[in-house]
Design an enzyme around this catalytic site. Structure first.
Site, PDB file in Angstrom:
ATOM      1  N   ILE A   1       6.354  -3.473  10.867  1.00  0.00           N
ATOM      2  CA  ILE A   1       5.751  -2.201  11.269  1.00  0.00           C
ATOM      3  C   ILE A   1       4.257  -2.219  10.958  1.00  0.00           C
ATOM      4  O   ILE A   1       3.627  -1.159  10.894  1.00  0.00           O
ATOM      5  CB  ILE A   1       6.426  -0.999  10.574  1.00  0.00           C
ATOM      6  CG1 ILE A   1       6.365  -1.124   9.049  1.00  0.00           C
ATOM      7  CG2 ILE A   1       7.858  -0.839  11.058  1.00  0.00           C
ATOM      8  CD1 ILE A   1       6.732   0.157   8.320  1.00  0.00           C
ATOM      9  N   ALA A   2       3.706  -3.426  10.761  1.00  0.00           N
ATOM     10  CA  ALA A   2       2.303  -3.560  10.369  1.00  0.00           C
ATOM     11  C   ALA A   2       1.407  -3.551  11.606  1.00  0.00           C
ATOM     12  O   ALA A   2       0.998  -2.492  12.091  1.00  0.00           O
ATOM     13  CB  ALA A   2       2.114  -4.821   9.540  1.00  0.00           C
ATOM     14  N   ARG A   3       1.116  -4.704  12.132  1.00  0.00           N
ATOM     15  CA  ARG A   3       0.305  -4.863  13.328  1.00  0.00           C
ATOM     16  C   ARG A   3       0.760  -6.123  14.046  1.00  0.00           C
ATOM     17  O   ARG A   3       1.246  -7.068  13.426  1.00  0.00           O
ATOM     18  CB  ARG A   3      -1.196  -5.005  12.990  1.00  0.00           C
ATOM     19  CG  ARG A   3      -1.942  -3.685  12.760  1.00  0.00           C
ATOM     20  CD  ARG A   3      -2.071  -2.891  14.042  1.00  0.00           C
ATOM     21  NE  ARG A   3      -2.873  -1.689  13.901  1.00  0.00           N
ATOM     22  CZ  ARG A   3      -2.399  -0.500  13.573  1.00  0.00           C
ATOM     23  NH1 ARG A   3      -1.111  -0.366  13.297  1.00  0.00           N
ATOM     24  NH2 ARG A   3      -3.183   0.555  13.508  1.00  0.00           N
TER      25      ARG A   3
ATOM     26  N   GLY B   1       0.835  -1.193   0.000  1.00  0.00           N
ATOM     27  CA  GLY B   1       0.000   0.000   0.000  1.00  0.00           C
ATOM     28  C   GLY B   1       0.870   1.243   0.000  1.00  0.00           C
ATOM     29  O   GLY B   1       2.042   1.210  -0.400  1.00  0.00           O
ATOM     30  N   ARG B   2       0.315   2.350   0.487  1.00  0.00           N
ATOM     31  CA  ARG B   2       1.049   3.622   0.438  1.00  0.00           C
ATOM     32  C   ARG B   2       2.371   3.547   1.209  1.00  0.00           C
ATOM     33  O   ARG B   2       3.400   4.034   0.746  1.00  0.00           O
ATOM     34  CB  ARG B   2       0.176   4.738   1.014  1.00  0.00           C
ATOM     35  CG  ARG B   2      -1.096   5.019   0.217  1.00  0.00           C
ATOM     36  CD  ARG B   2      -1.900   6.117   0.902  1.00  0.00           C
ATOM     37  NE  ARG B   2      -3.185   6.344   0.269  1.00  0.00           N
ATOM     38  CZ  ARG B   2      -4.315   5.715   0.586  1.00  0.00           C
ATOM     39  NH1 ARG B   2      -4.291   4.776   1.536  1.00  0.00           N
ATOM     40  NH2 ARG B   2      -5.444   5.988  -0.026  1.00  0.00           N
ATOM     41  N   ILE B   3       2.340   2.940   2.407  1.00  0.00           N
ATOM     42  CA  ILE B   3       3.551   2.874   3.221  1.00  0.00           C
ATOM     43  C   ILE B   3       4.569   1.933   2.578  1.00  0.00           C
ATOM     44  O   ILE B   3       5.761   2.247   2.502  1.00  0.00           O
ATOM     45  CB  ILE B   3       3.226   2.444   4.662  1.00  0.00           C
ATOM     46  CG1 ILE B   3       2.339   3.505   5.335  1.00  0.00           C
ATOM     47  CG2 ILE B   3       4.504   2.232   5.471  1.00  0.00           C
ATOM     48  CD1 ILE B   3       1.736   3.058   6.655  1.00  0.00           C
TER      49      ILE B   3
ATOM     50  N   HIS C   1       5.679   0.611  19.282  1.00  0.00           N
ATOM     51  CA  HIS C   1       4.632   1.056  18.349  1.00  0.00           C
ATOM     52  C   HIS C   1       4.723   2.570  18.112  1.00  0.00           C
ATOM     53  O   HIS C   1       3.765   3.321  18.354  1.00  0.00           O
ATOM     54  CB  HIS C   1       3.241   0.677  18.883  1.00  0.00           C
ATOM     55  CG  HIS C   1       2.208   0.562  17.795  1.00  0.00           C
ATOM     56  ND1 HIS C   1       1.164  -0.329  17.847  1.00  0.00           N
ATOM     57  CD2 HIS C   1       2.050   1.243  16.627  1.00  0.00           C
ATOM     58  CE1 HIS C   1       0.411  -0.204  16.769  1.00  0.00           C
ATOM     59  NE2 HIS C   1       0.930   0.746  16.009  1.00  0.00           N
ATOM     60  N   ILE C   2       5.875   3.010  17.608  1.00  0.00           N
ATOM     61  CA  ILE C   2       6.122   4.448  17.454  1.00  0.00           C
ATOM     62  C   ILE C   2       6.403   4.847  16.007  1.00  0.00           C
ATOM     63  O   ILE C   2       6.944   5.929  15.751  1.00  0.00           O
ATOM     64  CB  ILE C   2       7.294   4.898  18.351  1.00  0.00           C
ATOM     65  CG1 ILE C   2       8.567   4.101  18.039  1.00  0.00           C
ATOM     66  CG2 ILE C   2       6.923   4.789  19.822  1.00  0.00           C
ATOM     67  CD1 ILE C   2       9.826   4.658  18.709  1.00  0.00           C
TER      68      ILE C   2
ATOM     69  N   GLU D   1       0.078  -6.496  22.438  1.00  0.00           N
ATOM     70  CA  GLU D   1       0.755  -5.311  22.974  1.00  0.00           C
ATOM     71  C   GLU D   1      -0.202  -4.502  23.867  1.00  0.00           C
ATOM     72  O   GLU D   1      -1.420  -4.529  23.655  1.00  0.00           O
ATOM     73  CB  GLU D   1       1.316  -4.442  21.838  1.00  0.00           C
ATOM     74  CG  GLU D   1       0.290  -3.865  20.904  1.00  0.00           C
ATOM     75  CD  GLU D   1       0.931  -3.086  19.745  1.00  0.00           C
ATOM     76  OE1 GLU D   1       0.524  -1.928  19.553  1.00  0.00           O
ATOM     77  OE2 GLU D   1       1.806  -3.619  19.040  1.00  0.00           O
TER      78      GLU D   1
ATOM     79  N   ARG E   1      -1.917  -8.608  -2.097  1.00  0.00           N
ATOM     80  CA  ARG E   1      -3.125  -9.353  -2.477  1.00  0.00           C
ATOM     81  C   ARG E   1      -3.383  -9.241  -3.973  1.00  0.00           C
ATOM     82  O   ARG E   1      -3.856 -10.176  -4.609  1.00  0.00           O
ATOM     83  CB  ARG E   1      -4.331  -8.830  -1.698  1.00  0.00           C
ATOM     84  CG  ARG E   1      -4.406  -9.326  -0.270  1.00  0.00           C
ATOM     85  CD  ARG E   1      -5.597  -8.753   0.451  1.00  0.00           C
ATOM     86  NE  ARG E   1      -5.544  -7.296   0.529  1.00  0.00           N
ATOM     87  CZ  ARG E   1      -6.469  -6.546   1.114  1.00  0.00           C
ATOM     88  NH1 ARG E   1      -7.533  -7.106   1.642  1.00  0.00           N
ATOM     89  NH2 ARG E   1      -6.331  -5.234   1.149  1.00  0.00           N
TER      90      ARG E   1
END
Length: 326
Positions: free
Chosen positions: A238-240, A156-158, A287-288, A269, A179
């Site tokens: 850095i996703a989830r 995606g964008r990131i 998570h920063i 978390e 996907r």
């Protein structure tokens, strides 16, 4: 005339609270208390809107106790704290804060990749502990970033921002899995080639995860996927939390089946799997990835814009379930 009542669930920028107070009767949380689900439900009982920061769970149980609730505005691009199906069934709009954090998060993703590949945290701990008494040719020798192969899962964008940094800034060969394949024009912009997930894991020197969390993406990286990676490879998340099986990753790091990992997000978390805390070859951050003051202020203002746009003007900016607007 009575103004709409809203809840701001966590402490946020005072200037954003002041903006909201121009339109709403605001109950805020300046002490930044972590309310339980029962407490949030009670506080939302007479509210039409809530400003959430990504950690407050809004599900069918909460919604059942909040008959007046019309909108939940998340100060985050991710929204796995929302049960969107339950919200849609209850005719409650969800919004998020995309776009404004793209470049900042891509910066951080690349910073975490660099720190992991070059063993920066590990070597700093060594120095601070007073162990640095002599030089040796292989002391904290890490992996090259320039000219290596960057694999991105989630384009995606990131993900695209990370690809541009890698290809244009560091001369990396960029491969990605998504996907669906990107348009040729975007692939050209990012200098990225589409490959299968298996091929990416087998060939990439550095794997970066930027996929949204869902039931389908749970444990996208587990023991089987880690076994496909090079022993010299690094993994960056850095996703989830939940995208990676943290227990399997800790085991792979202990056994040096991959070289290192950099994690900004974790399963459950703010708790962190205890085994991850015992391995030296992992960089851990709380998570920063979006944490710069300008970006966090932009995220907060977008959440406020959604509350004002919907409750005052009937036009939210970034709806997640626009079908409830009809």
């Amino acid at each position: 005339m009575n103004r709409p009542r809203i809840l701001v669930a966590r402490a946020i920028f005072p200037e954003v609270i002041e903006r909201l107070q121009q339109h709403f009767d605001v109950e805020s949380n300046p002490e930044d208390v972590l309310w339980s689900k029962t407490q949030i439900t009670e506080k939302l009982r007479d509210k039409v809107g809530v400003f959430t920061t990504g950690g407050e769970r809004i599900d069918a149980e909460v919604l059942a106790g909040c008959p007046h609730l019309k909108i939940c505005a998340n100060m985050a691009v991710g929204y796995n704290n929302f049960d969107l199906d339950a919200m849609t069934a209850a005719r409650v709009l969800g919004t998020n804060a995309p776009d404004v954090l793209t470049e900042t998060t891509a910066d951080f993703g690349f910073a975490l990749l660099m720190a992991t590949a070059r063993r920066i945290s590990e070597s700093e701990h060594f120095l601070r502990a007073g162990h640095w008494t002599r030089w040796s040719y292989d002391m904290f020798a890490g992996a090259d970033v320039h000219g290596s192969t960057l694999g991105i899962i989630g384009m995606g964008r990131i993900g695209q921002g990370i690809a541009r940094r890698g290809a244009l800034g560091f001369g990396m060969k960029v491969v990605y899995h998504n996907r669906s394949r990107l348009d040729a024009a975007i692939e050209g912009e990012c200098k990225a080639s589409y490959v299968s997930k298996e091929e990416l894991l087998k060939t990439a020197d550095h794997v970066v995860l930027v996929v949204p969390y869902s039931a389908a993406s749970h444990h996208t990286i587990g023991a089987a996927e880690l076994a496909l990676m090079k022993s010299t490879a690094t993994l960056i998340n850095i996703a989830r939390g939940g995208i990676v099986d943290d227990a399997a990753l800790a085991k792979a790091l202990h056994e040096k089946r991959i070289a290192a990992a950099g994690l900004d997000v974790f399963e459950g978390e703010p708790k962190v799997h205890p085994d991850l805390l015992t391995v030296p070859n992992v960089v851990l951050t709380p998570h920063i990835a979006s944490a710069t003051l300008p970006t966090r202020l932009a995220m907060a203002n977008l959440a406020a814009d959604n509350l004002i746009g919907f409750l005052v003007n009937g036009k939210p900016l970034t709806p997640l379930n626009p079908e409830v607007l009809g």
